[in-house]
Design a protein around this motif. Sequence first.
Motif, PDB file in Angstrom:
ATOM      1  N   HIS A  76      71.564 -36.367  57.227  1.00 42.68           N
ATOM      2  CA  HIS A  76      72.972 -36.504  56.898  1.00 42.68           C
ATOM      3  C   HIS A  76      73.381 -37.922  57.255  1.00 42.68           C
ATOM      4  CE1 HIS A  76      77.204 -34.541  57.195  1.00 42.68           C
ATOM      5  NE2 HIS A  76      77.143 -35.543  56.359  1.00 42.68           N
ATOM      6  N   GLU A 121      73.218 -43.503  44.299  1.00 40.06           N
ATOM      7  CA  GLU A 121      74.062 -42.380  43.894  1.00 40.06           C
ATOM      8  C   GLU A 121      75.434 -42.857  43.428  1.00 40.06           C
ATOM      9  OE1 GLU A 121      72.883 -39.689  43.316  1.00 40.06           O
ATOM     10  OE2 GLU A 121      71.302 -39.144  44.724  1.00 40.06           O
ATOM     11  N   ARG A 148      67.275 -30.215  47.796  1.00 37.89           N
ATOM     12  CA  ARG A 148      68.685 -30.075  47.414  1.00 37.89           C
ATOM     13  C   ARG A 148      69.492 -31.085  48.215  1.00 37.89           C
ATOM     14  NH1 ARG A 148      70.284 -24.305  47.771  1.00 37.89           N
ATOM     15  NH2 ARG A 148      69.803 -24.582  49.990  1.00 37.89           N
ATOM     16  N   ARG A 149      70.362 -31.784  47.521  1.00 32.84           N
ATOM     17  CA  ARG A 149      71.191 -32.801  48.181  1.00 32.84           C
ATOM     18  C   ARG A 149      72.664 -32.441  47.998  1.00 32.84           C
ATOM     19  NH1 ARG A 149      69.719 -38.829  46.928  1.00 32.84           N
ATOM     20  NH2 ARG A 149      68.183 -38.289  48.542  1.00 32.84           N
ATOM     21  N   TYR A 199      75.759 -38.147  52.379  1.00 37.65           N
ATOM     22  CA  TYR A 199      74.882 -37.208  51.702  1.00 37.65           C
ATOM     23  C   TYR A 199      74.091 -36.433  52.749  1.00 37.65           C
ATOM     24  CZ  TYR A 199      70.795 -40.109  52.661  1.00 37.65           C
ATOM     25  OH  TYR A 199      69.809 -40.802  53.276  1.00 37.65           O
ATOM     26  N   GLU A 200      73.520 -35.331  52.313  1.00 42.21           N
ATOM     27  CA  GLU A 200      72.743 -34.489  53.204  1.00 42.21           C
ATOM     28  C   GLU A 200      71.625 -33.848  52.386  1.00 42.21           C
ATOM     29  OE1 GLU A 200      74.417 -31.576  56.454  1.00 42.21           O
ATOM     30  OE2 GLU A 200      74.302 -30.533  54.534  1.00 42.21           O
ATOM     31  N   ASP A 201      70.395 -33.951  52.858  1.00 45.04           N
ATOM     32  CA  ASP A 201      69.237 -33.438  52.123  1.00 45.04           C
ATOM     33  C   ASP A 201      68.691 -32.170  52.777  1.00 45.04           C
ATOM     34  OD1 ASP A 201      67.933 -36.698  51.247  1.00 45.04           O
ATOM     35  OD2 ASP A 201      69.258 -35.350  50.145  1.00 45.04           O
ATOM     36  N   SER A 203      74.362 -26.807  57.406  1.00 48.82           N
ATOM     37  CA  SER A 203      74.826 -27.996  56.695  1.00 48.82           C
ATOM     38  C   SER A 203      76.127 -28.489  57.314  1.00 48.82           C
ATOM     39  CB  SER A 203      75.046 -27.671  55.220  1.00 48.82           C
ATOM     40  OG  SER A 203      75.810 -28.667  54.595  1.00 48.82           O
TER      41      SER A 203
END
Length: 714
Positions: A4, A60, A172-173, A185-187, A199
């Motif tokens: 994150h 992005e 998934r992002r 962002y968070e993967d 998350s």
Amino acid sequence: MPGHRLAPDIPGDQHQPDPPDSLSPLNDHPSDPPRDPAKVTAGPPEVPIGDEPTDVLQAERAHLAISRAALRAMREHAQSLSADAAGDWVSRQVLQGLLDQRVAALADHPDTPLFFGRLDRAGDDDLPVTIHVGRRHVHDDGSRPLVIDWRAPVSRAFYQARPSEPMGVRLRRRFGFHGGELTAYEDEPLDQGTALKESRILTEEIERPRTGPMRDIVATIQPDQDEIVRADLTRTVCVQGAPGTGKTAVGLHRAAYLLFTHREKLSRAGVMIVGPNRAFLSYISSVLPALGEVKVDQTTVAGILGDHAAPEDPAIATIKGDARMAPVLHRALWLHISKPEEGVLITRGVNRFRVPDHEVREIVAALRGTTRYGPGRAALAQRLAHAVLVRMEQRGESPDDRVQDAVARSKPVKQLVDQIWPKVTPQQVLFRLLSDGDFLAAAAAKSDLTPEEREALLWAKPPRSWKSAKWSAADAGLLDELADLIERTPTLGHVVVDEAQDLSAMQLRALGRRCRTGSATVLGDLAQGTTPWSARSWEEVLRHLGFDEGDVTELTLGFRVPREVLDFAARLLPSVAPTLAAPRSLRPGAGSLTVRRAGDLTAALVEAVRAAAAREGSIGVIAADAATPAAADALAAAGLPHDLLGPDSSAEQRVSVIPASLAKGLEYDHVIVVEPAEIADAEARGLARLYVVLTRAVTALTVLHTRDLPPQLT
């Protein structure tokens, strides 16, 4: 492990989570203030895909800019199209309407993220390896997809994929946004077989203070909600949802999903959202347009049946809303047909043709009960005319359809039809039923209504005529039933009914007539039933709607109401809905509940509003209906701007004073409940009303009282 990250060139992550009906979307409001970046950067340091955080965010952001430019180009292209090519004026108007809808659906809201997620797929099929998931489809001038609509089949993995079932997804992002600008962002790796951690973007999104109307939850739909949203059009889905579980949002998103999946069919047949009142509709009005669905009717039961509001004793309204009234109305209508005592004689030139009374009786008997009243009346005229034509043919004549139509319109036939099968309106039938005791007794068989109930239904002072009658809200359901018995009610493609537990059997029958195809989404909470006729089971609701089968799903996990507040309100459940499981909340909400006995209620209210105003978010002051003017006056005297919410009004100020009867479906960051005992005592199901009131808070609840609290709460 999820990574994150915050872009280093942004002075603090401006992302603020927003508690929705369930999990709220990554859809920041332009008025949201900045927040401490430390709250966002507290996640694990690893970035699974191996890129530097700055590079990832820059890439992005570049994709976001390209996507927005492509959406503008799509909209400009739609605006450039002309309806002049249509052949006639009507066709041009229809085509222009479709073009206008297309342009409206392609609107780009700068404070709304165009995409909120990304899927990196295994690439073992013909679909793109990388997919950005957003609120609508966006493609470039070469038809290459830049953003995939969240409703597309390939997007389902964004909501359903997990390490044990990755659905062909490697990673998934999720994205954090502020004002439409990508900030974080968070993967989540899905192909490594390791359990996912919580998350942070999702969690903070739940806790963001709410301002303005309800927003979509498309970025944060949970797997169990997604299953409901994507249920097939032919299935009727009934959702029993505790406060804060997102049932309303799920219903709206299912409507959007079905419109996407069955566009052509539902565009013709129509989709309707039915809410409890106008204030609620105003609150949810922006959800579907944000998803690109701009042509969906949103109305109330009163908007469908007629806004009749004559005052009426709740006990009488309860009888009128009972399903036993349906056969009473059926008999009342068909009692208007009289037994034929004579035939019909038609003269054409020197010839006379007679249909005897016994044959007329046979025709009436064959029609009665096999058709609606209005078509039956028209069919009677045609059957009589056909009998005359048979006699003409027997005499060697050769009449055609024009002769039959002329005979059906002739004066002797029309007079006989009016005598046997008179033309009536729903208002005429109901007026006679409520003003004529003998007629009511004839229509109500012993198995339907008791003598006491029949006596209660009769007007004490009947109006002079049906034209001067003032109808009540309960009468509206009876009039609609009669209208359908006379002429068939048009059917819609799909109906979403919210707060369905509060509708009477006759109101439910009226809605069921509008979705005879069996395609409906029924939403509600039995514990929040506040009318004298509130449903006790969803099977009962489905039966009154006319559905023998339906999928009943219970949502008990809440995301909106803090646990401390929800547990306090749930003390009322054994009294209002003992069969329901107690709801659970994912938000601990320590310190979110304050219960205070006040010596001076007015001073305590002003103090509580000022304290809430020092924090972020909306403020709702909820009191018994009769006490709201005094509460509004107290705030006005203290110089605190506010709105006093009415049935047809919407809030513009940060502080709203809400009558308890209008609180259902609404939510506020800070809720101040004034005198709970007064709310509980105001109506027969007052404890259920109090349960509704106590579950409107998404951040903090303050309870002010001078009287003792209801014993269930102590």
